[in-house]
Scaffold this active site. Structure first.
Site, PDB file in Angstrom:
ATOM      1  N   CYS A 115      33.464   5.490 -46.287  1.00  0.00           N
ATOM      2  CA  CYS A 115      33.152   4.064 -46.433  1.00  0.00           C
ATOM      3  C   CYS A 115      32.580   3.475 -45.157  1.00  0.00           C
ATOM      4  O   CYS A 115      31.418   3.105 -45.091  1.00  0.00           O
ATOM      5  CB  CYS A 115      34.410   3.317 -46.830  1.00  0.00           C
ATOM      6  SG  CYS A 115      35.204   4.066 -48.248  1.00  0.00           S
ATOM      7  N   LYS A 148      30.902  -6.490 -49.833  1.00  0.00           N
ATOM      8  CA  LYS A 148      31.537  -5.186 -49.605  1.00  0.00           C
ATOM      9  C   LYS A 148      30.982  -4.536 -48.334  1.00  0.00           C
ATOM     10  O   LYS A 148      31.730  -4.029 -47.495  1.00  0.00           O
ATOM     11  CB  LYS A 148      31.267  -4.289 -50.815  1.00  0.00           C
ATOM     12  CG  LYS A 148      31.613  -2.846 -50.618  1.00  0.00           C
ATOM     13  CD  LYS A 148      33.098  -2.650 -50.571  1.00  0.00           C
ATOM     14  CE  LYS A 148      33.454  -1.244 -50.135  1.00  0.00           C
ATOM     15  NZ  LYS A 148      34.864  -0.978 -50.191  1.00  0.00           N
TER      16      LYS A 148
HETATM   17  N1  SAJ Z   1      39.653   3.772 -37.206  1.00  0.00           N
HETATM   18  C1  SAJ Z   1      39.635   3.720 -35.836  1.00  0.00           C
HETATM   19  N2  SAJ Z   1      40.248   2.661 -35.218  1.00  0.00           N
HETATM   20  C2  SAJ Z   1      40.862   1.671 -35.914  1.00  0.00           C
HETATM   21  C3  SAJ Z   1      40.864   1.726 -37.313  1.00  0.00           C
HETATM   22  C4  SAJ Z   1      40.240   2.786 -37.941  1.00  0.00           C
HETATM   23  O1  SAJ Z   1      39.084   4.599 -35.161  1.00  0.00           O
HETATM   24  O2  SAJ Z   1      41.409   0.776 -35.261  1.00  0.00           O
HETATM   25  C5  SAJ Z   1      38.996   4.882 -37.902  1.00  0.00           C
HETATM   26  C6  SAJ Z   1      39.936   5.720 -38.758  1.00  0.00           C
HETATM   27  O3  SAJ Z   1      40.593   6.688 -37.998  1.00  0.00           O
HETATM   28  C7  SAJ Z   1      38.981   6.323 -39.766  1.00  0.00           C
HETATM   29  C8  SAJ Z   1      37.943   5.225 -39.944  1.00  0.00           C
HETATM   30  O4  SAJ Z   1      38.091   4.353 -38.840  1.00  0.00           O
HETATM   31  O5  SAJ Z   1      38.345   7.473 -39.250  1.00  0.00           O
HETATM   32  C9  SAJ Z   1      38.088   4.439 -41.216  1.00  0.00           C
HETATM   33  O6  SAJ Z   1      39.452   4.153 -41.493  1.00  0.00           O
HETATM   34  P1  SAJ Z   1      39.951   2.741 -42.011  1.00  0.00           P
HETATM   35  O7  SAJ Z   1      41.423   2.796 -42.148  1.00  0.00           O
HETATM   36  O8  SAJ Z   1      39.424   1.671 -41.149  1.00  0.00           O
HETATM   37  O9  SAJ Z   1      39.214   2.547 -43.385  1.00  0.00           O
HETATM   38  P2  SAJ Z   1      39.041   3.394 -44.747  1.00  0.00           P
HETATM   39  O10 SAJ Z   1      37.721   4.083 -44.679  1.00  0.00           O
HETATM   40  O11 SAJ Z   1      40.225   4.208 -45.055  1.00  0.00           O
HETATM   41  O12 SAJ Z   1      38.992   2.178 -45.786  1.00  0.00           O
HETATM   42  C10 SAJ Z   1      38.043   1.148 -45.610  1.00  0.00           C
HETATM   43  C11 SAJ Z   1      38.770  -0.203 -45.790  1.00  0.00           C
HETATM   44  N3  SAJ Z   1      37.892  -1.301 -45.346  1.00  0.00           N
HETATM   45  C12 SAJ Z   1      38.313  -2.239 -44.472  1.00  0.00           C
HETATM   46  O13 SAJ Z   1      39.398  -2.204 -43.951  1.00  0.00           O
HETATM   47  C13 SAJ Z   1      37.349  -3.328 -44.175  1.00  0.00           C
HETATM   48  C14 SAJ Z   1      39.170  -0.375 -47.241  1.00  0.00           C
HETATM   49  O14 SAJ Z   1      39.732  -1.668 -47.459  1.00  0.00           O
HETATM   50  C15 SAJ Z   1      37.954  -0.169 -48.137  1.00  0.00           C
HETATM   51  O15 SAJ Z   1      38.291  -0.312 -49.511  1.00  0.00           O
HETATM   52  C16 SAJ Z   1      37.439   1.231 -47.924  1.00  0.00           C
HETATM   53  O16 SAJ Z   1      37.016   1.323 -46.558  1.00  0.00           O
HETATM   54  C17 SAJ Z   1      36.279   1.471 -48.868  1.00  0.00           C
HETATM   55  O17 SAJ Z   1      36.504   2.119 -49.909  1.00  0.00           O
HETATM   56  O18 SAJ Z   1      35.187   0.946 -48.621  1.00  0.00           O
END
Ligand code: SAJ
Length: 416
Positions: A268, A214
């Site tokens: 996360c 994880k």
């Molecule tokens: N972000 C960026 N650039 C990107 C992608 C995301 O700046 O290209 C930023 C987003 O704006 C946000 C942050 O990253 O602020 C996190 O967003 P996210 O969509 O990457 O992830 P979360 O936090 O919504 O969900 C993540 C997911 N993990 C992965 O994709 C590896 C999800 O599958 C997990 O279940 C979740 O964390 C968790 O609960 O751990």
């Protein structure tokens, strides 16, 4: 349906616990949801939800109406317990396991021979073993996997959730599950439980590997976003449009760069990598630097706003978006909130906040000269437009409305 689990208890009815409870209940398993938050308990018992997640309301409403889901503040006997409580950090990014410990201690009096206890909360490596020790301390009359292995009275596993906020209902069913049992039998029983609603694969491993898995997934994403964020800073210096650059580089068949932004938020990705760093500080060098790169991004955005604001006596700044990512209402660990807080402290001008997913500003942003506004009004009045979140509604803004404004587009929705 698996008849061995007549009753399942979810400890923690938040973004993960409630959807999981609802999915189990929708498979006609009796689910007892437990939460210390009386408001959450009352809301769920009315068949309503206290969080925003597409399609969840319907499932909860039906499950409560049919008598399969019920919430309470005190743990009751069940055949399986799934713990999904927060694991924040304290001090210098040290994991805080207080909620896991109190959840474990709260169920200890009601567990019985043959029960299954699963930890789902994101946790540093070793937490499941620690949870088993807490349970054993409180129930010397029962045996646990660390004492009796396959013969233990209680089975224990670590099974991380990996659902994406906004897509929880489909991802809970369709994502593969890593099942980290303390013994093979623990993994098998946990698989039996998840198979009641997961259509994807349940892959057995041990608890430590599942815990690390994880953390690895979210650190992978954090490191890759840090790469994009670093590129954006380099491109600013070199007068290159970073979004065009990434689009072009991603045409390479083996390159897939993520998107830069104002920083990384949520509970996360901005947290989990620290759980690796805290266990192995000397080894986790890249993971730590990625965190630092992403955490520095909000300050670079503030620098840009400050420079733009200098051109006006009292600028009116439209700040578009507060949530930590697009199309959700979740403001936890949001870089946009951090940025707006700094702008308030620095008294840079009048702030017009546009966040279509909330009805009122959080307390931390309540100040004179700060107002929650509708998009057209804020844009009309603004000297500076600061785009912080790529909400769908913002894409539709007519470009002409931005003419004669200073635009700081941290997500590249207009600049791309
Ligand atoms: N972000 C960026 N650039 C990107 C992608 C995301 O700046 O290209 C930023 C987003 O704006 C946000 C942050 O990253 O602020 C996190 O967003 P996210 O969509 O990457 O992830 P979360 O936090 O919504 O969900 C993540 C997911 N993990 C992965 O994709 C590896 C999800 O599958 C997990 O279940 C979740 O964390 C968790 O609960 O751990």
């Amino acid at each position: 349906m698996n008849t061995r689990f007549q009753t399942v208890s979810l400890i923690g009815l938040g973004y993960i616990g409630l959807p999981t409870a609802a999915m189990l209940a929708s498979r006609k398993i009796k689910v007892i949801g437990v939460d210390i938050n009386q408001h959450a308990v009352d809301t769920i018992n009315r068949g309503e939800i206290h969080i925003v997640e597409p399609d969840l309301d319907m499932i909860v409403q039906a499950s409560v109406a049919q008598g399969y889901l019920r919430a309470t503040t005190r743990p009751e006997a069940a055949d399986a317990f799934l713990i999904a409580v927060p694991t924040p950090f304290k001090g210098d990014h040290e994991p805080d396991l207080t909620y896991v410990e109190s959840a474990a201690r709260s169920i200890a009096p009601v567990i019985k021979r043959g029960d299954l206890v699963i930890l789902e909360s994101t946790s540093p490596v070793g937490t499941t073993e620690q949870m088993a020790i807490w349970l054993a301390e409180m129930r010397p009359d029962l045996s646990f996997p660390q004492q009796k292995g396959e013969q233990a009275d209680i089975n224990i596993a670590y099974c991380p959730e990996r659902v994406l906020p906004g897509k929880v209902v489909t991802e809970l069913v369709n994502n593969d599950r890593v099942i980290g049992g303390m013994t093979r039998r623990c993994s098998q029983r946990a698989t039996d439980l998840y198979k009641t609603f997961v259509t994807a694969e349940c892959i057995p491993t041990n608890a430590r590997t599942a815990e690390m898995c994880k953390l690895t997934e979210n650190s992978f994403r954090d490191v890759n976003i840090a790469f994009a964020n670093e590129l954006s800073v380099i491109c600013d210096k070199l007068a290159i449009n970073v979004w065009e650059l990434i689009r072009l580089a991603n045409r390479h068949p083996r390159v897939n760069i993520l998107q830069p932004g104002p920083g990384v938020g949520g509970h996360c990705i901005a947290v989990d990598p620290w759980f690796i760093v805290s266990k192995t500080p000397a080894e986790a060098r890249l993971i730590r630097i990625a965190r630092e790169v992403n955490d520095s991004k909000p300050h670079l955005v503030i620098d840009k706003v400050r420079a733009a604001a200098e051109r006006f006596r009292s600028p009116r700044i439209a700040c578009l978006g507060l949530s930590f990512k697009a199309d959700i209402d979740d403001l936890r660990e949001s870089p946009s909130v951090e940025i707006v807080q700094h702008l308030i402290q620095e008294k840079l001008g009048d702030l017009m906040i546009v966040e279509p997913h909330i009805n009122a500003l959080p307390e931390s942003l309540q100040a004179p000269n700060v107002e929650l506004m509708a998009l057209p009004d804020a844009i009309h009045a603004a000297d500076i437009v600061l785009l912080l979140v790529n909400h769908r509604a913002f894409y539709e803004l007519p470009r002409n409305d931005l003419m004669a404004k200073i635009v700081i587009d941290t997500r590249g929705i207009w600049s791309a």
